[in-house]
Design an enzyme around this catalytic site. Structure first.
Site, PDB file in Angstrom:
ATOM      1  N   ASP A 246       0.855  -1.184   0.000  1.00 44.02           N
ATOM      2  CA  ASP A 246       0.000   0.000   0.000  1.00 44.02           C
ATOM      3  C   ASP A 246       0.894   1.237   0.000  1.00 44.02           C
ATOM      4  O   ASP A 246       1.867   1.299   0.740  1.00 44.02           O
ATOM      5  CB  ASP A 246      -0.890  -0.014   1.241  1.00 44.02           C
ATOM      6  CG  ASP A 246      -2.085   0.913   1.096  1.00 44.02           C
ATOM      7  OD1 ASP A 246      -2.717   0.874   0.025  1.00 44.02           O
ATOM      8  OD2 ASP A 246      -2.365   1.665   2.034  1.00 44.02           O
ATOM      9  N   HIS A 249       5.111   3.791  -3.083  1.00 44.99           N
ATOM     10  CA  HIS A 249       6.082   4.868  -3.311  1.00 44.99           C
ATOM     11  C   HIS A 249       6.582   5.493  -2.021  1.00 44.99           C
ATOM     12  O   HIS A 249       7.555   6.241  -2.033  1.00 44.99           O
ATOM     13  CB  HIS A 249       5.442   5.950  -4.191  1.00 44.99           C
ATOM     14  CG  HIS A 249       4.075   6.359  -3.721  1.00 44.99           C
ATOM     15  ND1 HIS A 249       2.950   5.629  -4.022  1.00 44.99           N
ATOM     16  CD2 HIS A 249       3.675   7.380  -2.936  1.00 44.99           C
ATOM     17  CE1 HIS A 249       1.904   6.206  -3.443  1.00 44.99           C
ATOM     18  NE2 HIS A 249       2.314   7.264  -2.787  1.00 44.99           N
ATOM     19  N   ASP A 347      -9.217   3.621  -0.540  1.00 48.40           N
ATOM     20  CA  ASP A 347      -8.889   5.042  -0.504  1.00 48.40           C
ATOM     21  C   ASP A 347      -9.899   5.898  -1.264  1.00 48.40           C
ATOM     22  O   ASP A 347      -9.929   7.115  -1.088  1.00 48.40           O
ATOM     23  CB  ASP A 347      -7.500   5.279  -1.125  1.00 48.40           C
ATOM     24  CG  ASP A 347      -6.384   4.762  -0.225  1.00 48.40           C
ATOM     25  OD1 ASP A 347      -6.539   4.874   1.001  1.00 48.40           O
ATOM     26  OD2 ASP A 347      -5.380   4.252  -0.751  1.00 48.40           O
TER      27      ASP A 347
END
Length: 1252
Positions: A246, A249, A347
């Site tokens: 999750d 990055h 999200d």
């Protein structure tokens, strides 16, 4: 909002005084400066004058804890004397500069604070006021106005106490920064590292449930954290087959690599799903390749309308319908990462709020029709009308109860939300994946309706899902009742599923306190596996024809309301299905890939019952030239031409290679929108061209054409969208079979060689052919093994010997096809190494028949239009005879073969074949004798008729042998008798009639070639194989005999003495020491009319090294080769002139006409551009002499040779001509004036591989 802004600026920032953490204590620094200046023995280290005074940040971040470099301060601020007043004045200037630096920091912090306020208020607006935000309502302890960036396990305290804790190690270690993400930031940068102002500027969207971990660069930087997280990762990998990264990055790449390595040690096939918000596919690719990510999460909720949602399916959902069949070995093409396509993630905002509850069914259907992994989030199917917070939600999910009532908020079943439809759609998604429905087509029917087709490329069955999205709430927005008619190609077998989102009579939604409940008043009406006439969504269906053999069903809808979907199972029209099955059956002879979906029948064309390989096995290499190649001018000579694709360009070849070169470009990319594919879909013109072109010829070529025509009969009966795919499959099968047939007729070197060798050897098929009109003079009727054919016009038998084109497309037809020099430079590689001995013999003997003045013609012109204006062709011809005798079994027999002399004397008219025959050895002796006697004549028809640019003196041809040195010499400053034969043609630049490179005197490669010939004839004469031991000439009225032994010794004794440029400046052999500009090289010529030309560094000496290595001392040869490598070696070819030469220019532009004498009209043709064929001789020379230098040098040289040749391999693979060019501009830049494929370029590279 304005009040909050005012309060922050007026009450909070003035108290914080954040700028003080970045400033210097002025008084403290002034005192230090004064103290240093008043020291008696102060030392000042000299500093860089370019360095200026700047603030050095205090790593502890104490107020006014920053400093400056006092050494720079002492060298920048210097008192004019040592008196107290001067020192005080100096310190005041220093103080003023620090105050300026402090002010700069104050302004910078002020700028950061402005950004912090903007970010803070933006967040307040989103959380409290925005229509699409969560609207948190009153400010409470649970929902504060401002999100905390830091957390610590202490009670609330005063700001001053909090600040003091920063400097207490036992307390500071518990101060932690929250993790989060920064919009638009570089995902490869750690936003919490020193130098980042993200926290100061409040640009972080932070997660209140996690903190930023300080891993460092390696495990040793924080052993506990690395070990702890490694253990956690290993536990996860032990119990799960896959993991989701999750916010991937946000994890430092090196940390993620380490952890995933640990996971894969336990679970080698770990499925890694990642969520990335990099905003760039290039950045995505860094994460995917470094971490080995299996799938990237893609979100359907990012689509702002149905068109964008359809585009996402097209982008991530599989290959296009009608895609080409990809071979196992294919070019590596850029591709996007495999997707896990989700209709919603945890999200995402709630789709019911963002779109409408009616869109849940159509959008999930669109997502599930993508050919990739698909997914969803709990709550979507139950139609939960709000976002489920993974942080703050504390209620339970609903339980499953088949008998639950809609009013029961804690339970769900198939009647709840879209659960029933989801179940059916998931089963279909799984079925389509398992059964190979890998192709996808997306059709935007109107602004709300999206049709997604999944297609099986083996059985050609399709599943078409038509979804009417509801991005706008149907209750409050207008949707037209008129739904466009849809056309579905093929025959609809069944309705797999039809479903409509409907309301039901129950209580409206009310948020339950214990369970995460959905909307009870909306459900799905679903029907599965029904016939078309049973559908409640389809009004009627009709059948129409779109074109020949292509049937479509026209669908008219009546109840396709917003929130509805209908899914059809579609087969091809039965007639087309049979045609595809038959095609696939015949294609199985080329690949087992086509076995599924194939159909064996007995009533197909009889020729199809014969395997294609059996038909093709009867083809000769000359016939393969016509099937595979033939450029435009060759084909025009035969009355045809290359196929021209409208709105694009003509094919490079009329044969199959012309088509295959284009398909090789578009196949790996699946570029079905290419004009080539459009042409195939639009009509049968290209298909008919391929077969009819071959059928119009005779024999086995026509049989190949008939086989293709029979295959194309079925090809024309399938839907047009499938034609490019199957046309390609048919051609690939035929083409690869034909290549195998070609290689089977070549030498064992080719048959057992690498792919590079095999593909290069096809240059022999490409460049050697027989046109409508023979290019070679007729051979002696007494010669056996000469091919004949029946002339279509005269109906008489005629010779049809293969001729060798110098290059395509410029030197391929008519009198400009065959050139003596080009032919014999290329013959060893193109014909002898490939095992085409009979063709090589016939070409040698055909040119032998044209010998005149002791010379072989340059431009052959079928013998009757020959030009004898080159000095080197005869020596290349003799070298080829020598190579033939050595390489061909019983090769010496060629010396006795009859040569039909066209010109028995210099002045005789051309005689018919068979009038006067001589054995080849007599013709060889004549050439040697004429050179020793001396050759001097004027070209026939001298003047503009044969050369409109040459000056009158240039038509005078001379050649001979120097009595002292044995060197062959010739030429004058107005002609160019070697391969560097550019004649000036610009009146504007005043170079018309002036050769750029006359190379008169003794050209180094001609001396080498003549030495090779003399040495070889001497060896044969000693064995009495060659009946002559000497040449007899008249000199000063006397008959003089010069033995081959004497001639050989003269060249051997004088070559290195006169050609090598000694490294000793006082060498007495050097006639023109003032002209030497490079030592340790070999001259390009000896005795040129312009002496400085002798000393130019060019690659020609390497030819002499290969054909007559005995002329060279190993050490001197190696030094010269090293200089050539440094100065002349290019990526693909050799520079034709030293770049240090004043007239060097590496760009050849034959169209340029200006005032530049050295460039106009391509005058620099051989003054720098990089020619390919000399690189073969350079590499062969390197290989030969490296073996004399020792094993270590040999090993290094082999690496060099392979590295250089690898570039030729890449060019050969990528060239649509499937050849190597004549030349390139400097550093391998493309030259538009070069032949795209040149015989001698291919030949010398093949020869290098042969030597290797």
């Amino acid at each position: 909002m304005n009040s909050i802004r005012k309060m922050i600026w007026e009450d909070i920032f003035p108290k914080l005084k954040l700028w003080e953490f970045f400033q210097v204590d002025v008084n403290k620094k002034k005192k230090k400066k004064k103290r240093l200046l008043t020291q008696e023995n102060r030392r000042v280290t000299k500093s860089d004058p370019h360095q200026h005074l700047k603030i050095i940040q205090d790593p502890e971040y104490r107020r006014f804890g920053c400093t400056v470099d006092m050494n720079i301060a002492l060298t920048t601020f210097i008192p004019h004397d040592n008196g107290p007043a001067a020192i005080e004045e100096c310190c005041n200037w220093f103080r003023k500069r620090i105050e300026e630096l402090n002010s700069e920091k104050h302004r910078l912090i002020n700028y950061h604070q402005e950004q912090a306020v903007n970010c803070l208020l933006g967040n307040v607006f989103y959380e409290r006021l925005a229509g699409h935000g969560p609207k948190l309502g009153p400010v409470t302890r649970k929902h504060p106005l401002v999100t905390r960036y830091f957390t610590f396990p202490f009670e609330e305290m005063d700001f001053s106490v909090e600040e003091s804790m920063i400097h207490l190690p036992n307390k500071a270690c518990f101060l932690m920064a929250h993790n989060g993400w920064v919009m638009g930031d570089d995902p490869l940068r750690n936003f919490a590292e020193p130098g980042s102002e993200v926290y100061l500027r409040r640009e972080l969207i932070c997660w209140g449930d996690s903190v930023k971990l300080r891993y460092g660069n390696k495990p040793e930087d924080c052993p506990f954290l690395w070990a702890h997280m490694k253990k956690y990762t290993e536990i996860t990998a032990t119990y799960f087959q896959g993991v989701r990264l999750d916010n991937c990055h946000s994890t430092p790449l090196h940390v993620a690599e380490y952890m995933l390595d640990a996971a894969r040690n336990l679970q080698p096939n770990l499925y890694v799903v990642a969520e990335l918000f990099t905003g760039s596919e290039d950045l995505d690719n860094i994460f995917v390749t470094r971490l080995g990510i299996s799938s990237l999460i893609r979100e359907a909720m990012s689509a702002y309308n149905s068109h964008e949602e359809g585009r996402l399916v097209y982008r991530y959902g599989g290959e296009p319908v009608g895609s080409f069949v990809q071979p196992c070995l294919r070019p590596l093409m850029p591709a996007i990462a495999h997707a896990l396509f989700m209709d919603i993630t945890h999200d995402n905002e709630c789709p019911i709020v963002h779109r409408s509850a009616y869109d849940a069914l159509p959008s999930t259907t669109i997502v599930s029709m993508a050919c990739c992994a698909s997914g969803s989030t709990r709550g979507y199917d139950e139609l939960v009308p709000h976002q489920i917070s993974v942080v703050s939600e504390e209620r339970f999910y609903t339980k499953w109860n088949p008998g639950a009532l809609p009013s029961n908020t804690g339970e769900v079943n198939f009647q709840s939300g879209i659960i029933a439809a989801r179940c059916a759609i998931n089963k279909l998604h799984q079925e389509l994946g398992a059964k190979g429905f890998i192709q996808v087509y997306v059709d935007q029917v109107d602004e709300d309706i999206v049709a997604v087709t999944r297609h099986s490329p083996s059985i050609h069955q399709s599943v078409v899902a038509v979804s009417r999205t509801a991005f706008r709430n149907p209750k409050t927005s207008f949707y037209s009742k008129e739904v466009p008619q849809m056309c579905i190609p093929g025959k609809i077998e069944e309705v797999v599923l039809e479903a409509r989102t409907i309301e039901r009579n129950t209580k409206p939604y009310r948020k339950d306190e214990n369970s995460i409940n959905g909307m009870p008043d909306i459900t799905v009406e679903i029907r599965e596996h029904i016939q078309l006439n049973e559908s409640k969504i389809v009004k009627q269906a009709g059948v129409a024809t779109k074109g020949p053999n292509e049937y479509i069903q026209e669908i008219e809808f009546e109840n396709l309301s917003p929130g509805s979907v209908i899914i059809f199972r579609v087969s091809l029209d039965p007639h087309a299905q049979v045609a595809v099955g038959i095609l696939r059956n015949h294609l199985t002879q080329f690949s087992p890939h086509f076995k599924s979906g194939s159909l064996a029948v007995d009533n197909s064309d009889p020729i199809l019952k014969i395997p294609f390989a059996s038909i093709a096995s009867k083809l000769t290499l000359a016939e393969l030239n016509q099937i595979l190649y033939r450029c435009e001018s060759e084909e025009k000579e035969d009355g045809g031409g290359c196929y021209d694709i409208p709105n694009w360009s003509a094919l490079k070849y009329a044969g199959l290679q012309g088509l295959m070169s284009v398909l090789a470009e578009i196949r790996p990319k699946n570029d079905l929108g290419h004009p080539f594919c459009n042409n195939l879909r639009s009509g049968d013109w290209m298909i008919d061209y391929v077969s009819n072109r071959l059928i119009s010829r005779s024999g086995t070529i026509a049989e190949v054409g008939k086989w293709l025509q029979a295959m194309f009969f079925y090809l024309k009966q399938i839907p047009r969208y499938l034609i490019p795919c199957y046309f390609d499959a048919i051609l690939i099968g035929a083409y690869t079979t034909l290549l195998d047939i070609a290689w089977k007729q070549m030498s064992s070197f080719v048959q057992n060689g690498s792919t590079f060798v095999k593909h290069l050897s096809l240059g022999s098929v490409q460049l050697c052919g027989v046109g409508k009109f023979p290019s070679l003079p007729i051979l002696s009727p007494a010669l056996t093994g000469v091919p004949y054919r029946l002339n279509e016009i005269t109906k008489e038998k005629e010779q049809c010997c293969v001729s060798l084109a110098a290059g395509l497309p410029h030197f391929s037809s008519g009198i400009f096809r065959c050139w003596g020099r080009d032919t014999f430079i290329a013959l060893r590689g193109i014909l002898l190494i490939t095992g085409r001995y009979v063709e090589a013999r016939n070409i040698i003997l055909a040119f032998a028949g044209t010998l005149r003045h002791g010379l072989i013609p340059n431009l052959l012109g079928e013998g009757t239009y020959a030009r004898y204006n080159c000095r080197d062709a005869v020596w290349w011809w003799l070298q080829c005879i020598q190579d033939y005798c050595k390489m061909v079994p019983n090769g010496l027999d060629i010396l006795k073969c009859p040569v039909s002399r066209m010109y028995p004397t210099d002045d005789s008219a051309p005689l018919p074949a068979g009038t006067l025959d001589q054995p080849l050895f007599e013709v060889i002796q004549e050439a040697m004798q004429r050179h020793m006697q001396g050759i001097q004549f004027r070209e026939r028809n001298a003047g503009p008729k044969i050369d409109r640019n040459m000056k009158d003196e240039g038509f005078n041809v001379t050649a001979g042998v120097d009595e002292e040195t044995g060197f062959v010499y010739g030429g004058n400053r107005f002609n160019c008798g070697t391969w560097m034969d550019k004649m000036g043609e610009s009146d504007r630049a005043r170079n018309t009639g002036i050769p750029a490179t006359p190379r008169d005197g003794s050209a180094v490669e001609i001396v080498g070639l003549s030495k090779s010939a003399v040495r070889w004839l001497l060896e044969l004469s000693k064995k009495n194989i060659f009946p002559y031991h000497e040449v007899t000439v008249k000199r000063h009225g006397k008959v003089v005999k010069v033995s081959y032994d004497e001639w050989n010794r003269k060249i051997q004794d004088n070559f290195e003495k006169l050609f090598h440029v000694s490294e000793d400046p006082s060498d007495l052999n050097e006639k023109h020491p003032n002209l030497v500009h490079k030592r340790g090289i070999y001259k390009d010529s000896y005795g040129a009319s312009s002496p400085w030309c002798d000393y130019q560094l060019r690659p020609n000496f390497t030819i002499a090294m290969v054909v007559a290595p005995e002329l060279f001392t190993t050490a001197k040869a190696w030094k010269a080769l090293e200089i050539a490598e440094k100065k002349l070696l290019g990526p693909l070819g050799m520079k034709t002139l030293d770049p240090d030469d004043m007239v060097y220019c590496g760009i050849y532009d034959n169209a340029l006409d200006n005032d530049n004498y050295n460039l106009a009209k391509g005058f620099n043709y051989h003054q720098g551009p990089e020619w390919l064929w000399p690189i073969g001789y350079f590499l062969r020379a390197k290989l030969y002499f490296s073996r004399l230098m020792g094993p270590e040098t040999t090993a290094k040289t082999i690496v060099l040779v392979k590295n250089v040749l690898s570039r030729h391999y890449v060019h050969l693979e990528r060239s649509p001509w499937k050849g190597l060019p004549e030349l390139t501009n400097e550093n391998a830049q493309y030259c538009p004036f070069s032949c795209e494929t040149q015989a001698w370029s291919i030949s010398t590279i093949l020869e290098t591989l042969y030597d290797l």
